[in-house]
Design a protein around this motif. Structure first.
Motif, mmCIF file in Angstrom:
data_model
loop_
_atom_site.group_PDB
_atom_site.id
_atom_site.type_symbol
_atom_site.label_atom_id
_atom_site.label_comp_id
_atom_site.label_asym_id
_atom_site.label_seq_id
_atom_site.Cartn_x
_atom_site.Cartn_y
_atom_site.Cartn_z
ATOM 1 N N SER A 1 0.849 -1.184 0.000
ATOM 2 C CA SER A 1 0.000 0.000 0.000
ATOM 3 C C SER A 1 0.884 1.233 0.000
ATOM 4 C CB SER A 1 -0.929 0.007 1.222
ATOM 5 O OG SER A 1 -0.169 0.046 2.425
ATOM 6 N N GLY A 2 0.362 2.309 -0.565
ATOM 7 C CA GLY A 2 1.131 3.548 -0.587
ATOM 8 C C GLY A 2 1.834 3.771 -1.911
ATOM 9 N N ASP A 3 2.597 4.854 -1.978
ATOM 10 C CA ASP A 3 3.295 5.254 -3.193
ATOM 11 C C ASP A 3 4.537 4.403 -3.436
ATOM 12 O OD1 ASP A 3 1.457 7.306 -3.582
ATOM 13 O OD2 ASP A 3 2.623 8.711 -2.351
ATOM 14 N N PRO A 4 4.991 4.324 -4.702
ATOM 15 C CA PRO A 4 6.239 3.616 -5.003
ATOM 16 C C PRO A 4 7.407 4.196 -4.205
ATOM 17 C CG PRO A 4 5.048 4.127 -7.026
ATOM 18 C CD PRO A 4 4.340 4.863 -5.916
ATOM 19 N N ILE A 5 8.358 3.325 -3.870
ATOM 20 C CA ILE A 5 9.511 3.718 -3.060
ATOM 21 C C ILE A 5 10.758 3.688 -3.939
ATOM 22 C CG2 ILE A 5 10.891 3.199 -1.013
ATOM 23 C CD1 ILE A 5 8.442 1.599 0.005
ATOM 24 N N PRO A 6 11.416 4.833 -4.170
ATOM 25 C CA PRO A 6 12.666 4.797 -4.943
ATOM 26 C C PRO A 6 13.761 4.115 -4.141
ATOM 27 C CG PRO A 6 12.271 7.013 -4.071
ATOM 28 C CD PRO A 6 11.052 6.196 -3.744
ATOM 29 N N CYS A 7 14.443 3.160 -4.765
ATOM 30 C CA CYS A 7 15.494 2.390 -4.079
ATOM 31 C C CYS A 7 16.693 2.231 -4.997
ATOM 32 C CB CYS A 7 14.991 0.989 -3.685
ATOM 33 S SG CYS A 7 13.750 0.973 -2.389
ATOM 34 N N GLU A 8 17.824 1.933 -4.389
ATOM 35 C CA GLU A 8 18.991 1.430 -5.110
ATOM 36 C C GLU A 8 19.023 -0.078 -4.924
ATOM 37 O OE1 GLU A 8 22.418 4.893 -5.323
ATOM 38 O OE2 GLU A 8 22.552 3.347 -3.791
ATOM 39 N N ASP A 9 19.236 -0.807 -6.010
ATOM 40 C CA ASP A 9 19.318 -2.265 -5.960
ATOM 41 C C ASP A 9 20.763 -2.665 -6.240
ATOM 42 O OD1 ASP A 9 19.001 -4.993 -6.116
ATOM 43 O OD2 ASP A 9 17.167 -4.908 -7.310
ATOM 44 N N HIS A 10 21.427 -3.268 -5.238
ATOM 45 C CA HIS A 10 22.805 -3.753 -5.393
ATOM 46 C C HIS A 10 22.705 -5.252 -5.681
ATOM 47 C CE1 HIS A 10 24.232 0.019 -3.492
ATOM 48 N NE2 HIS A 10 23.111 -0.112 -2.808
ATOM 49 N N MET A 11 22.905 -5.645 -6.931
ATOM 50 C CA MET A 11 22.626 -7.017 -7.363
ATOM 51 C C MET A 11 23.905 -7.780 -7.676
ATOM 52 S SD MET A 11 20.610 -8.305 -10.787
ATOM 53 C CE MET A 11 19.003 -7.692 -10.312
ATOM 54 N N GLY A 12 23.945 -9.044 -7.266
ATOM 55 C CA GLY A 12 25.016 -9.966 -7.620
ATOM 56 C C GLY A 12 24.410 -11.340 -7.851
ATOM 57 N N VAL A 13 25.266 -12.325 -8.176
ATOM 58 C CA VAL A 13 24.768 -13.683 -8.402
ATOM 59 C C VAL A 13 25.275 -14.600 -7.303
ATOM 60 C CG1 VAL A 13 24.572 -13.399 -10.885
ATOM 61 C CG2 VAL A 13 26.703 -14.279 -9.922
ATOM 62 N N LEU A 14 24.522 -15.671 -7.052
ATOM 63 C CA LEU A 14 24.941 -16.678 -6.076
ATOM 64 C C LEU A 14 26.102 -17.483 -6.639
ATOM 65 C CD1 LEU A 14 21.438 -17.969 -4.947
ATOM 66 C CD2 LEU A 14 22.958 -16.451 -3.672
ATOM 67 N N PRO A 15 26.948 -18.057 -5.757
ATOM 68 C CA PRO A 15 28.066 -18.890 -6.245
ATOM 69 C C PRO A 15 27.545 -20.042 -7.108
ATOM 70 C CG PRO A 15 28.311 -18.414 -3.911
ATOM 71 C CD PRO A 15 26.945 -17.936 -4.296
ATOM 72 N N TYR A 16 28.253 -20.308 -8.176
ATOM 73 C CA TYR A 16 27.874 -21.394 -9.079
ATOM 74 C C TYR A 16 28.154 -22.745 -8.435
ATOM 75 C CZ TYR A 16 27.042 -18.533 -13.228
ATOM 76 O OH TYR A 16 26.519 -17.647 -14.129
ATOM 77 N N GLU A 17 27.349 -23.751 -8.776
ATOM 78 C CA GLU A 17 27.652 -25.147 -8.482
ATOM 79 C C GLU A 17 27.980 -25.785 -9.818
ATOM 80 O OE1 GLU A 17 24.715 -27.172 -6.249
ATOM 81 O OE2 GLU A 17 24.707 -25.739 -4.592
ATOM 82 N N GLY A 18 29.271 -25.935 -10.062
ATOM 83 C CA GLY A 18 29.703 -26.355 -11.383
ATOM 84 C C GLY A 18 29.521 -25.210 -12.349
ATOM 85 N N THR A 19 28.794 -25.484 -13.450
ATOM 86 C CA THR A 19 28.547 -24.433 -14.442
ATOM 87 C C THR A 19 27.100 -23.952 -14.392
ATOM 88 O OG1 THR A 19 28.012 -26.122 -16.109
ATOM 89 C CG2 THR A 19 30.322 -25.356 -15.976
ATOM 90 N N ASP A 20 26.350 -24.399 -13.400
ATOM 91 C CA ASP A 20 24.923 -24.070 -13.333
ATOM 92 C C ASP A 20 24.685 -22.774 -12.566
ATOM 93 O OD1 ASP A 20 24.312 -26.390 -14.698
ATOM 94 O OD2 ASP A 20 24.130 -27.588 -12.861
ATOM 95 N N PHE A 21 23.912 -21.880 -13.178
ATOM 96 C CA PHE A 21 23.491 -20.634 -12.526
ATOM 97 C C PHE A 21 22.510 -20.961 -11.405
ATOM 98 C CE2 PHE A 21 20.108 -17.251 -12.682
ATOM 99 C CZ PHE A 21 20.815 -16.312 -11.939
ATOM 100 N N GLN A 22 22.791 -20.485 -10.192
ATOM 101 C CA GLN A 22 21.987 -20.824 -9.027
ATOM 102 C C GLN A 22 20.971 -19.752 -8.660
ATOM 103 O OE1 GLN A 22 22.241 -23.933 -7.524
ATOM 104 N NE2 GLN A 22 23.474 -24.195 -9.386
ATOM 105 N N GLY A 23 21.154 -18.539 -9.147
ATOM 106 C CA GLY A 23 20.230 -17.467 -8.802
ATOM 107 C C GLY A 23 20.962 -16.182 -8.487
ATOM 108 N N SER A 24 20.225 -15.194 -8.009
ATOM 109 C CA SER A 24 20.811 -13.877 -7.737
ATOM 110 C C SER A 24 20.449 -13.416 -6.338
ATOM 111 C CB SER A 24 20.313 -12.848 -8.768
ATOM 112 O OG SER A 24 18.894 -12.733 -8.708
ATOM 113 N N VAL A 25 21.228 -12.462 -5.850
ATOM 114 C CA VAL A 25 20.997 -11.874 -4.537
ATOM 115 C C VAL A 25 21.029 -10.351 -4.682
ATOM 116 C CG1 VAL A 25 23.469 -11.990 -3.996
ATOM 117 C CG2 VAL A 25 21.822 -11.743 -2.135
ATOM 118 N N GLY A 26 20.208 -9.683 -3.912
ATOM 119 C CA GLY A 26 20.175 -8.227 -4.002
ATOM 120 C C GLY A 26 19.998 -7.573 -2.646
ATOM 121 N N VAL A 27 20.533 -6.374 -2.526
ATOM 122 C CA VAL A 27 20.355 -5.548 -1.330
ATOM 123 C C VAL A 27 19.729 -4.233 -1.772
ATOM 124 C CG1 VAL A 27 21.472 -4.418 0.629
ATOM 125 C CG2 VAL A 27 22.381 -6.593 -0.236
ATOM 126 N N LEU A 28 18.587 -3.895 -1.183
ATOM 127 C CA LEU A 28 17.899 -2.660 -1.525
ATOM 128 C C LEU A 28 18.219 -1.573 -0.510
ATOM 129 C CD1 LEU A 28 14.338 -4.055 -2.369
ATOM 130 C CD2 LEU A 28 16.130 -3.420 -3.988
#
Length: 611
Positions: free
Chosen positions: A226-253
């Motif tokens: 609820s409420g108005d949109p919140i302007p944020c900075e998104d600091h994004m990186g990726v999770l450590p790989y297991e082999g060559t498989d992409f595992q996902g991403s992590v972010g800090v707002l």
């Protein structure tokens, strides 16, 4: 679990009540992988003793099931219960077994279950040990990450390789107003519109590219429940790989609402200032040395010349002020030009064309002009009592001060934050934790400075609407907002004064905080009337602390001035802004008890008895 990557060997502790079998197992395992170092025991209690020894580095436990005294499952449960912080893979290797035993072992926390067999069994055991070690390290790193993320004040999220939330911390749920159950398993469309999602996918693609960065920072609008949109900075990186498989991403707002508001306010102020100059409401000049390089129409008009730009270009600035002021003007102009970026604001007696004098206020700042140092500044007629122009001068001064503070005071915390982010990227867990903690402190410091800066800008606006304010009442109510253990308030003031109720509260709160923050131990603060002929003409706030040295009593009201390690230097500057906005006067002197005493006087609206 010790990190076997830090050593050339993988230490396996094998327990079986058959000494011949443990010796045979050790031989086969070391044959399968020469990095294996197999340590052996013939009883479960001996294994527990070795694991409790902090000096013993064990990477994996391989255990028989049937053993006298304590079997393999009982040993597994004892390890998980008594040594919960050890992320040890536990492989149950048994000659007798069943699906029920296998299920019990896995439910109890075993990483693998293997039936004893011929020599080929040990190749499989070696493979399982490597896979279990990799999984245990991933789980340990994941647990460390989530422990750190839970402790952070900044919102943190993790998306899996399908782009769905697998983790959010309390700070993120507080920011968006959704519960964990509403976010986990869903995609970012819950809190991001199509534009924001597209931006996130675009930046993730950059990170995943062959020559992409390790992480990116970008601005995004978060849609709360609820409420108005919140302007944020998104600091994004990726999770450590297991082999060559992409595992996902992590972010800090990071919520940047206040910063965006400040940027808008500064932009509007700069635009307003530009309009003032273009409409010739303020005299603008540029000098090199003491020679006028440029001036606008208002500058010429102020000094009695035709209202034309540059009619005095090429002439010396010095004859435009009285002879007694010329040496000081020359020193100031050349000094500001030499100390590039420094600024000053001082009064002068100007000399108009024809000899008439005018009181002016001159502001000057060093700049680069055509790759050479110069000075840009403004001149205002301070004899002009027009209320509108007086307010315009105040807006100009506050813009100048705000710009200076932002460029100077925030540079330090930003440098600290950047440096410790680099340290955090080294990957060392302890160093990363310390570095991120320092980053958080630096960012909190910036938030505090920006909040105080915004307050400073707002409180300086001229007070136009006043109300009768009960001094004892406001003194006591604001004390409750800042009082701490060991502090005492005594109020002897007894009257009311016409003021802005909200801003007068800020005066008391900041003066109280100043007394408390600069006194070690107990402090007593007193609020009283200032007596004068014909009745009280003001009030004072005094404490019995260490006081303020006489040579610092003027500087304490300057923005950014502080003697406290964690102070912003804005508290007393805010007080001075509010006092000036009311048309009052403030001075600091020594109190009767040796502490600091702030006296605020009002000639136009004296304190009167309460109605």
């Amino acid at each position: 679990m010790a990190d076997p990557h830090a050593r050339s060997t993988i230490r396996i502790l094998h327990v079986d009540d058959d000494p011949d079998f443990v010796a045979l197992t050790a031989e086969f395992l070391t044959h399968e992988d020469d990095r294996f170092e197999v340590l052996t025991e013939t009883s479960a209690t001996a294994v527990l003793d070795r694991l409790r020894d902090e000096g013993e580095e064990i990477d994996c436990v391989v255990s028989d099931y049937q053993m006298p005294g304590m079997d393999g499952l009982e040993l597994l449960r004892a390890i998980r219960t008594q040594l919960p912080d050890q992320w040890l893979p536990f492989l149950l290797l048994t000659g007798r077994g069943s699906e029920e035993i296998a299920a019990d072992a896995l439910n109890a926390g075993a990483s693998s279950y293997v039936r004893k067999g011929g020599p080929d069994t040990y190749e499989y055991v070696a493979t399982r040990i490597h896979e279990d070690l990799q999984r245990a390290r991933a789980e340990q790193n994941s647990a460390r990450f989530f422990t750190l993320a839970d402790a952070l004040d900044d919102p943190v999220y993790v998306l899996d390789n399908e782009g769905q939330f697998t983790y959010v911390n309390d700070a993120l749920t507080a920011l968006v107003g959704y519960g964990r159950g509403e976010l986990l398993g869903s995609d970012p469309s819950v809190i991001k519109d199509e534009k924001a999602r597209a931006a996130g996918e675009r930046h993730l693609a950059r990170i995943l590219s062959d020559d992409g960065p390790d992480s990116v920072t970008f601005e995004v609008e978060i849609q709360p429940k609820s409420g108005d949109p919140i302007p944020c900075e998104d600091h994004m990186g990726v999770l450590p790989y297991e082999g060559t498989d992409f595992q996902g991403s992590v972010g800090v707002l990071r919520d940047i609402s206040e910063r965006k508001a400040r940027e808008r306010a500064l932009t509007e102020a700069k635009e307003h200032y530009r309009v003032l100059v273009e409409q010739n409401l303020i005299g603008l000049y540029i000098t090199r040395g003491t020679e006028l390089v440029y001036h606008n129409e208002r500058f010429a008009e102020l000094f009695g010349y035709p209202a034309e730009s540059n009619v005095l270009a090429g002439e010396s600035f010095l004859p435009l002020v009285e002879a007694a002021d010329r040496e000081r003007l020359e020193e100031n102009l050349t000094g500001v030009e030499a100390d590039h970026g420094e600024s000053l604001r001082e009064p002068y007696i100007g000399v108009r064309h024809g000899g008439e004098t005018v009181n002016v206020e001159l502001l000057a700042r060093g700049i680069d002009l055509d790759d050479e140092p110069a000075v840009i500044g403004t001149v205002v007629d301070v004899n002009d009592d027009d209320e509108r122009l007086w307010q315009l001068r105040r807006e100009r001064d506050r813009l100048e001060e705000s710009t200076s503070i932002v460029s100077h005071d925030l540079r330090g915390p930003l440098s600290v934050a950047r440096g410790h982010v680099e340290l955090a990227r080294t990957g060392d867990d302890a160093a990363s934790g310390d570095a991120l903690s320092t980053v958080a402190d630096a960012l909190d410091r910036m938030d505090e400075l920006l909040a105080e800066l915004l307050t400073l800008a707002k409180q300086g606006e001229v007070v136009s609407d006043r109300e009768a304010v009960d001094l004892p009442g406001v003194a006591e109510s604001t004390w409750r907002n800042v009082a701490t253990a060991g502090t005492t308030l005594e109020v002897t003031a007894d009257g009311e004064i016409d003021a802005d109720p909200g801003r007068i509260k800020a005066v008391f709160e900041n003066l109280y905080r100043n007394s408390i923050d600069h006194t070690d131990g107990d402090v007593t603060v007193t609020v009283g009337d200032l007596d004068a002929d014909g009745g009280a003409r003001g009030f004072y706030v005094a404490d019995d602390g260490p006081g303020i040295p006489a040579d610092e009593r003027t500087a304490v009201f300057e923005s950014g001035y502080t003697t406290a390690d964690d102070g912003t230097g804005f508290g007393l500057a805010i007080v001075a802004e509010i006092v000036e906005a009311h048309g009052w006067r403030i001075k600091v002197c020594e109190g009767r008890d040796g502490g600091a005493r702030f006296e605020i006087r009002d000639r136009e609206y004296p304190i009167r008895p309460r109605s």
